[in-house]
Scaffold this motif. Structure first.
Motif, PDB file in Angstrom:
ATOM      1  N   GLY A   1      -0.157  15.483   8.467  1.00 56.92           N
ATOM      2  CA  GLY A   1       0.401  16.823   8.318  1.00 56.92           C
ATOM      3  C   GLY A   1       0.514  17.545   7.272  1.00 56.92           C
ATOM      4  O   GLY A   1      -0.466  16.964   6.326  1.00 56.92           O
ATOM      5  N   THR A   2       1.484  18.173   5.896  1.00 58.11           N
ATOM      6  CA  THR A   2       0.867  18.626   4.652  1.00 58.11           C
ATOM      7  C   THR A   2       2.148  17.696   4.089  1.00 58.11           C
ATOM      8  O   THR A   2       3.375  16.937   4.387  1.00 58.11           O
ATOM      9  CB  THR A   2       1.653  20.003   4.661  1.00 58.11           C
ATOM     10  N   ASP A   3       1.945  17.303   3.037  1.00 58.73           N
ATOM     11  CA  ASP A   3       3.193  16.285   1.821  1.00 58.73           C
ATOM     12  C   ASP A   3       3.508  15.150   2.335  1.00 58.73           C
ATOM     13  O   ASP A   3       4.092  14.848   3.006  1.00 58.73           O
ATOM     14  CB  ASP A   3       4.205  17.294   1.292  1.00 58.73           C
ATOM     15  N   VAL A   4       2.089  14.752   3.351  1.00 59.92           N
ATOM     16  CA  VAL A   4       2.236  13.139   3.541  1.00 59.92           C
ATOM     17  C   VAL A   4       2.400  11.860   2.322  1.00 59.92           C
ATOM     18  O   VAL A   4       1.378  11.679   1.367  1.00 59.92           O
ATOM     19  CB  VAL A   4       1.167  12.530   4.203  1.00 59.92           C
ATOM     20  N   ASP A   5       4.115  11.332   2.233  1.00 60.70           N
ATOM     21  CA  ASP A   5       3.238   9.972   1.537  1.00 60.70           C
ATOM     22  C   ASP A   5       3.954   8.774   2.849  1.00 60.70           C
ATOM     23  O   ASP A   5       5.039   8.960   3.182  1.00 60.70           O
ATOM     24  CB  ASP A   5       4.815  10.060   0.787  1.00 60.70           C
TER      25      ASP A   5
ATOM     26  N   ALA B   1       0.787  -0.970   0.013  1.00 61.96           N
ATOM     27  CA  ALA B   1       0.072   0.417  -0.243  1.00 61.96           C
ATOM     28  C   ALA B   1       1.185   1.208  -0.302  1.00 61.96           C
ATOM     29  O   ALA B   1       1.734   1.128   1.031  1.00 61.96           O
ATOM     30  CB  ALA B   1      -0.624   0.001   1.505  1.00 61.96           C
ATOM     31  N   GLU B   2       0.166   2.233  -0.893  1.00 64.22           N
ATOM     32  CA  GLU B   2       0.927   3.711  -0.697  1.00 64.22           C
ATOM     33  C   GLU B   2      -0.216   4.821  -0.730  1.00 64.22           C
ATOM     34  O   GLU B   2      -1.272   4.794  -1.110  1.00 64.22           O
ATOM     35  CB  GLU B   2       2.295   3.609  -2.225  1.00 64.22           C
ATOM     36  N   GLY B   3      -0.075   5.820   0.084  1.00 63.60           N
ATOM     37  CA  GLY B   3      -0.817   6.740   0.330  1.00 63.60           C
ATOM     38  C   GLY B   3       0.148   8.056   0.794  1.00 63.60           C
ATOM     39  O   GLY B   3       0.816   8.434   1.012  1.00 63.60           O
ATOM     40  N   SER B   4      -0.751   9.035   0.296  1.00 64.16           N
ATOM     41  CA  SER B   4      -0.282  10.351  -0.016  1.00 64.16           C
ATOM     42  C   SER B   4      -1.424  10.917   0.116  1.00 64.16           C
ATOM     43  O   SER B   4      -2.355  11.080  -0.352  1.00 64.16           O
ATOM     44  CB  SER B   4       0.420  10.557  -1.346  1.00 64.16           C
ATOM     45  N   ALA B   5      -1.307  12.225   0.571  1.00 61.77           N
ATOM     46  CA  ALA B   5      -2.196  13.654   1.156  1.00 61.77           C
ATOM     47  C   ALA B   5      -1.111  14.392   0.833  1.00 61.77           C
ATOM     48  O   ALA B   5      -0.092  15.039   1.515  1.00 61.77           O
ATOM     49  CB  ALA B   5      -2.793  12.938   2.447  1.00 61.77           C
ATOM     50  N   ARG B   6      -1.978  15.547   0.290  1.00 61.40           N
ATOM     51  CA  ARG B   6      -1.554  16.986   0.238  1.00 61.40           C
ATOM     52  C   ARG B   6      -2.147  17.719   1.372  1.00 61.40           C
ATOM     53  O   ARG B   6      -0.495  18.520   1.946  1.00 61.40           O
ATOM     54  CB  ARG B   6      -2.382  18.082  -0.911  1.00 61.40           C
ATOM     55  N   ALA B   7      -3.109  17.346   2.454  1.00 63.46           N
ATOM     56  CA  ALA B   7      -2.986  17.576   4.010  1.00 63.46           C
ATOM     57  C   ALA B   7      -3.836  16.707   4.244  1.00 63.46           C
ATOM     58  O   ALA B   7      -5.041  16.682   3.958  1.00 63.46           O
ATOM     59  CB  ALA B   7      -3.092  19.557   3.310  1.00 63.46           C
ATOM     60  N   GLY B   8      -3.795  16.292   5.789  1.00 66.29           N
ATOM     61  CA  GLY B   8      -4.266  15.518   6.024  1.00 66.29           C
ATOM     62  C   GLY B   8      -3.396  14.256   6.702  1.00 66.29           C
ATOM     63  O   GLY B   8      -2.404  14.384   7.302  1.00 66.29           O
ATOM     64  N   GLU B   9      -4.061  13.368   6.787  1.00 64.25           N
ATOM     65  CA  GLU B   9      -3.647  11.844   7.854  1.00 64.25           C
ATOM     66  C   GLU B   9      -3.802  11.255   6.918  1.00 64.25           C
ATOM     67  O   GLU B   9      -5.043  10.890   6.055  1.00 64.25           O
ATOM     68  CB  GLU B   9      -4.405  12.308   9.348  1.00 64.25           C
ATOM     69  N   VAL B  10      -2.472   9.889   7.126  1.00 64.13           N
ATOM     70  CA  VAL B  10      -2.605   8.784   6.113  1.00 64.13           C
ATOM     71  C   VAL B  10      -2.677   7.783   7.204  1.00 64.13           C
ATOM     72  O   VAL B  10      -1.531   7.845   7.492  1.00 64.13           O
ATOM     73  CB  VAL B  10      -1.528   8.731   4.921  1.00 64.13           C
ATOM     74  N   THR B  11      -3.449   6.752   6.916  1.00 64.03           N
ATOM     75  CA  THR B  11      -2.890   5.559   7.986  1.00 64.03           C
ATOM     76  C   THR B  11      -3.545   4.141   7.535  1.00 64.03           C
ATOM     77  O   THR B  11      -4.079   3.827   6.642  1.00 64.03           O
ATOM     78  CB  THR B  11      -4.191   4.834   9.115  1.00 64.03           C
ATOM     79  N   LEU B  12      -1.862   3.264   7.226  1.00 69.29           N
ATOM     80  CA  LEU B  12      -2.323   2.599   6.312  1.00 69.29           C
ATOM     81  C   LEU B  12      -1.558   1.010   7.247  1.00 69.29           C
ATOM     82  O   LEU B  12      -0.305   0.932   8.085  1.00 69.29           O
ATOM     83  CB  LEU B  12      -0.293   2.974   5.230  1.00 69.29           C
ATOM     84  N   LEU B  13      -3.060   0.666   7.363  1.00 69.56           N
ATOM     85  CA  LEU B  13      -2.621  -1.195   8.451  1.00 69.56           C
ATOM     86  C   LEU B  13      -2.227  -0.769   9.500  1.00 69.56           C
ATOM     87  O   LEU B  13      -0.957  -1.279  10.144  1.00 69.56           O
ATOM     88  CB  LEU B  13      -2.131  -1.729   7.454  1.00 69.56           C
TER      89      LEU B  13
ATOM     90  N   LEU C   1      -1.998  -7.190  -3.315  1.00 66.30           N
ATOM     91  CA  LEU C   1      -2.429  -6.156  -3.846  1.00 66.30           C
ATOM     92  C   LEU C   1      -2.070  -5.417  -3.878  1.00 66.30           C
ATOM     93  O   LEU C   1      -1.150  -5.245  -2.476  1.00 66.30           O
ATOM     94  CB  LEU C   1      -3.358  -6.078  -2.876  1.00 66.30           C
ATOM     95  N   VAL C   2      -1.696  -4.466  -4.710  1.00 69.96           N
ATOM     96  CA  VAL C   2      -0.679  -3.204  -4.829  1.00 69.96           C
ATOM     97  C   VAL C   2      -2.423  -1.990  -4.612  1.00 69.96           C
ATOM     98  O   VAL C   2      -2.112  -2.047  -5.693  1.00 69.96           O
ATOM     99  CB  VAL C   2      -0.082  -3.441  -6.257  1.00 69.96           C
ATOM    100  N   LEU C   3      -1.843  -1.393  -3.743  1.00 68.09           N
ATOM    101  CA  LEU C   3      -2.602  -0.337  -3.661  1.00 68.09           C
ATOM    102  C   LEU C   3      -2.247   1.412  -3.794  1.00 68.09           C
ATOM    103  O   LEU C   3      -1.071   1.700  -2.720  1.00 68.09           O
ATOM    104  CB  LEU C   3      -3.407  -0.338  -2.366  1.00 68.09           C
ATOM    105  N   ASP C   4      -2.429   2.374  -4.256  1.00 66.12           N
ATOM    106  CA  ASP C   4      -1.965   3.402  -5.017  1.00 66.12           C
ATOM    107  C   ASP C   4      -3.505   4.554  -4.006  1.00 66.12           C
ATOM    108  O   ASP C   4      -4.742   4.381  -4.920  1.00 66.12           O
ATOM    109  CB  ASP C   4      -1.960   3.518  -5.970  1.00 66.12           C
TER     110      ASP C   4
END
Length: 356
Positions: free
Chosen positions: A322-326, A304-316, A340-343
């Motif tokens: 924060g901002t520019d979260v990868d 899993a790969e998650g990115s957010a310009r501004a906010g929160e990313v919770t992966l498993l 499963l390859v998730l973007d």
């Protein structure tokens, strides 16, 4: 010798008011330009640049509109409201609290452009300079041979306004886009629609300035559209797929799409009932503004790969905000070769990928 009494003429004072002639929105810039003998275009460019660079220009313009009286009026809007509600002090306190809340919201809002997007402000400045040149620049005061000022020539009569025709075209375009969305036709990216609207309004302003047509209201509309476009571009995520709450629960691999998109709202993708085939299965999920939740099936390896310009990313179970979260997260499966390859991407909001 007669006893003629000489009296000094009473001094005259210029009064700062919101001008009625040459106004585009509320007459603030036209009034400031007339009072300080500076081109109103300078004030318009400053307000627009401040608005695009962080929102302060909007609040400053509204504050000036409230405290500067209209031309011909005895008191400003703020004075009249306070005078008419002297027996209700709670009203004034409420207005002050609303203004303070607006300042706080604008100061912390994630939709204002990143400093790297100040090209939008540069665009406004350039457009203002072009508009000023089309208007012929600042007029030079003429004088008679004796030094007496020459009356300014009468202003040219303005042709009908272009505001209503442009609004009509925008309404038609918005209706057409809504119809395409309702018919489930290939959706148009909201960023493209906003950019087209900005181009239309900008072309109308340039045409009006060149031909003497009134563009009252179009400048304010153009600034609002520019703000919306700048906010949409700052998200760096495609804004297509409609708005609202959408949930997808495919029950087979044949019903699983490779791409899920939503412009704004809450998007839920539940893959627990899907039996994935051997090998890699790629799924991309994109949300402009809102909350994105993905539930992955048990026993399947997940990359899993998650990115957010501004906010929160919770992966498993692993969270970053924060901002520019990868963020990236790999989880093993049962060893049967299924993965499963998730973007997952979100402009402003949250991403949650979980496996139960």
């Amino acid at each position: 010798m007669d006893d003629t009494t000489l009296t000094d003429p009473q001094p005259t004072f210029r009064r700062l008011t919101r001008a009625r002639d040459g106004r585009f929105v509320g007459g603030v810039c036209a009034g400031l330009g007339r009072y300080f003998d500076v081109s109103p275009a300078i004030y318009r460019i400053v307000f627009a640049a401040l608005a695009l660079a962080g929102g302060a220009g909007v609040l400053l313009y509204l504050a000036a509109w409230l405290v500067i009286p209209d031309e011909g009026a005895e008191a400003s809007t703020a004075e009249r409201v306070l005078r008419d509600h002297r027996d209700r002090p709670g009203f004034a306190v409420g207005i002050g609290l609303l203004g303070f809340a607006a300042i706080v919201i604008l100061a912390h809002a994630p939709f204002w452009p990143h400093p790297g997007n100040l090209w939008v402000a540069a665009l406004v400045v350039g457009a203002g300079l072009v508009w000023w040149e089309l208007r012929g620049g600042r007029p030079v005061a003429a004088s008679s041979p004796a030094g007496a000022p020459v009356p300014a020539p009468a202003p040219r009569p303005r042709r009908p306004s272009l505001f209503l025709p442009v609004i009509g075209v925008l309404f038609l375009a918005a209706g057409a886009l809504g119809l395409l969305e309702a018919l489930d036709v290939h959706p148009v990216d909201l960023r493209v629609a906003l950019a087209a609207a900005v181009l239309l309004v900008g072309a109308a302003i340039a045409f009006g300035a060149a031909t003497g047509r009134s563009v009252a209201g179009l400048v304010g509309l153009g600034i609002l559209l520019l703000l919306a476009l700048a906010a949409a571009l700052a998200l760096r995520v495609s804004l297509r797929g409609g708005v609202g709450d959408h949930s997808y629960r495919p029950v087979s691999a044949d019903g699983l799409r490779s791409d899920y998109r939503l412009a704004a709202g809450n998007l839920t993708l539940d893959l627990r009932a899907v039996t994935l085939p051997p090998g890699d299965t790629h799924v991309r999920v994109s949300l402009g503004v809102g909350n994105l939740k993905v539930r992955v099936p048990a026993g399947v390896a997940v990359a899993a790969e998650g990115s957010a310009r501004a906010g929160e990313v919770t992966l498993l179970g692993h969270s970053e905000h924060g901002t520019d979260v990868d963020a990236t997260r790999d989880a093993p499966g049962d060893g049967d070769g299924r993965r499963l390859v998730l973007d997952a991407k979100v402009g402003a909001g949250t991403i949650e990928v979980e496996r139960e």
